[in-house]
Design an enzyme around this catalytic site. Structure first.
Site, PDB file in Angstrom:
ATOM      1  N   CYS A  31       3.806   0.307  -0.769  1.00 41.77           N
ATOM      2  CA  CYS A  31       4.218   1.047  -1.964  1.00 41.77           C
ATOM      3  C   CYS A  31       4.610   0.074  -3.058  1.00 41.77           C
ATOM      4  CB  CYS A  31       5.382   1.992  -1.655  1.00 41.77           C
ATOM      5  SG  CYS A  31       6.958   1.162  -1.335  1.00 41.77           S
ATOM      6  N   CYS A  32       4.603   0.581  -4.295  1.00 40.24           N
ATOM      7  CA  CYS A  32       5.164  -0.176  -5.415  1.00 40.24           C
ATOM      8  C   CYS A  32       6.360   0.627  -5.929  1.00 40.24           C
ATOM      9  CB  CYS A  32       4.113  -0.420  -6.496  1.00 40.24           C
ATOM     10  SG  CYS A  32       3.450   1.083  -7.244  1.00 40.24           S
ATOM     11  N   ALA A  33       6.648   0.568  -7.193  1.00 44.42           N
ATOM     12  CA  ALA A  33       7.851   1.227  -7.711  1.00 44.42           C
ATOM     13  C   ALA A  33       7.771   2.745  -7.633  1.00 44.42           C
ATOM     14  CB  ALA A  33       8.100   0.800  -9.154  1.00 44.42           C
TER      15      ALA A  33
END
Length: 527
Positions: free
Chosen positions: A468-470
């Site tokens: 995942c990212c932000a």
């Protein structure tokens, strides 16, 4: 082409891992330096503690390449992530050491690359300056000063080697060296050819970066608008960080000497100014302040337009959807949830209206000479401790004007083009609750989101990697035909949208994505 886009998306997501340190840099240096430079007089334990905090912030910034190497290797690894991160550290240190050693064999060291010595060897003034600027000290090693690029190269290489060889098996006699230990051996060996190649290739790349820097510096307001436009235009593809990070954290964004220390990249320069007792303001052309306008005013105006355009009977539900999204946006700058609300309803509205407007916000902030540290309310807290460096009175009238502009433009576009933003249709799919989803799909009311996500991706056996990212859950699958249609993610799986290219999926869940990712990994039994 899809394979290339998948790799770029995966790489861009991996680059987001060190982002938490960037937040700490701004807070630790901004607040710590304010107390040590202005607020607390004399020598005492309180001032010492704030000095320690400020020093940690500068340490995080000075070792950005190392954090990138560790973070990217960690994020790229499909399993045994701890070993991958360790390989990233080992490769980074080996890489910069080998560059310095090979350069030394060619006669270059800290003394011989000095401008004065190069001039004595017959270099022109500009050539001497350019060649000398290539070198520096990284982690105490004489080597190329490549900024974050040395960390990116090390992290990507370590990640690729790890994924390829982390499960390799040897005969019992050599079993100790198999698997992840073999990866560590390989990365040290890989550092040798990497360093030799870099010695000859990096000066060419550096010259290209200097050209880009010159274009950015000489293109004036058009360059500012172009950055803002491209940054938003690439967001749906998940690769906008590839444009922003070099400008924010490398010489591409400019170089400035502050109190005898050279800072590269607009964010690093602002950190240096925050820590300097002699600085009277922050960098104006920082490719960041424009976000203040569309995050604190523009997007709230667009959200209000969506609310006003919704059917009266749906407005309460629309408000319950939009208000938390806008609050999160204004506090921490996470804009994707609200952006995807109208992106999927009307891509043309996003790319032909919203993205150009964002570019214009960057231009207006630069013309107004806004000088401030941070682009969201939470990140602006350090300004409270150094108000003398803030020059942003123009925001008093620019914020209301931006709100009004976005409101009227979005309202006109929504009504004129009949864009189906939340609340404009009777089915109101985007506002469906989990309970409504379960009733519609006749699922068990106790089914958890992470279980449904795994099943939506075709089951555990079809999932290749999870990260995942932000704001996005990033998943690579083995067979995309087993995955539910893209619309099902926002209609039935509580997502705000889905970006899909080949076997690579990005599911937008907003600020809750970290806990969702952890839960999905728990279901799959992976780290």
């Amino acid at each position: 082409m899809k394979k290339i886009q998948e790799k770029l998306q995966s790489f861009a997501g991996a680059m987001m891992v060190p982002i938490v340190l960037f937040v700490l840099v701004g807070f630790y240096v901004g607040i710590g330096s304010a107390f040590t430079n202005y607020i607390i007089p004399g020598d005492n334990i309180v001032k010492t503690i704030f000095g320690m905090i400020s020093s940690m912030g500068f340490t995080f910034m000075n070792y950005l390449p190392l954090w990138f190497s560790v973070g990217i290797a960690f994020a790229m690894a499909k399993k045994e992530k701890g070993w991958a991160a360790f390989a990233g550290i080992v490769l980074f240190m080996s890489y910069i050491t080998c560059i310095g050693s090979y350069a030394g064999a060619q006669g270059w060291n800290a003394d011989t690359v000095a401008v004065e010595n190069l001039l004595s060897l017959g270099y022109s003034q500009q050539a001497a300056l350019n060649f000398s600027a290539l070198w520096g000290s990284v982690a105490g090693k004489f080597t190329f000063d490549m900024g974050i690029f040395s960390g990116i190269i090390s992290g990507v290489t370590a990640g690729l080697i790890h994924n390829k060889f982390c499960e390799i098996k040897f005969k019992p006699m050599f079993a100790f060296f198999q698997g992840t230990k073999f990866v560590v051996i390989l990365v040290t060996l890989a550092a040798v050819p990497m360093a030799i190649a870099t010695y000859y290739v990096w000066p060419i790349i550096a010259s290209g970066l200097q050209t880009i820097t010159y274009f950015i510096g000489s293109s004036g307001l058009f360059g500012t608008w172009l950055f803002g436009f491209i940054d938003k235009a690439l967001l749906p593809f998940g690769i906008h960080h590839l444009i922003a990070f070099p400008i924010e954290y490398s010489s591409v964004g400019g170089v400035m000497t502050i109190d005898g220390v050279v800072y590269e990249g607009v964010r690093n320069i602002i950190v240096g100014q925050a820590g300097s007792p002699g600085a009277t303001g922050y960098l104006i052309r920082n490719f960041t302040s424009g976000r203040i306008l569309f995050q604190l005013a523009g997007l709230p105006g667009a959200a209000f337009a969506m609310y006003k355009c919704a059917k009266p009977e749906n407005r309460k539900k629309v408000a319950s959807l939009l208000i938390p999204t806008i609050v999160t946006l204004m506090l921490v700058g996470i804009s994707e949830p609200i952006e995807y609300t109208f992106l999927f309803a009307s891509p043309l509205l996003y790319w032909l209206v919203y993205a150009p407007l964002c570019g214009l916000c960057y231009v207006i902030a630069e013309v107004a000479k806004i000088s401030i540290n941070g682009h969201a309310l939470f990140f602006m807290i350090p300004n409270l401790f150094q108000p003398q460096k803030v020059h942003a009175l123009s925001l008093i009238f620019l914020l209301p004007a931006t709100f009004a502009a976005y409101f009227f433009i979005f309202k006109f576009a929504i009504l004129k083009l009949n864009i189906k933003t939340p609340g404009r249709e009777d089915d109101n799919i985007k506002l469906m609750s989990k309970k409504e989803y379960n009733e519609l799909k006749e699922n068990n009311a106790d089914d958890k989101l992470e279980m449904r996500i795994v099943e939506a991706f075709g089951g555990p056996d079809n999932i290749d990697s999870v990260a995942c990212c932000a704001t996005r859950l990033r998943v690579t699958v083995k067979d995309e035909s087993l995955v539910v249609p893209d619309d099902d993610w926002k209609n039935y799986l509580e997502a705000m949208g889905c970006v899909h290219s080949g076997n690579s999926y990005q599911i937008i869940y907003g600020v809750n994505v970290n806990s969702i990712t952890t839960s999905v990994k728990d279901v799959l039994g992976i780290d």
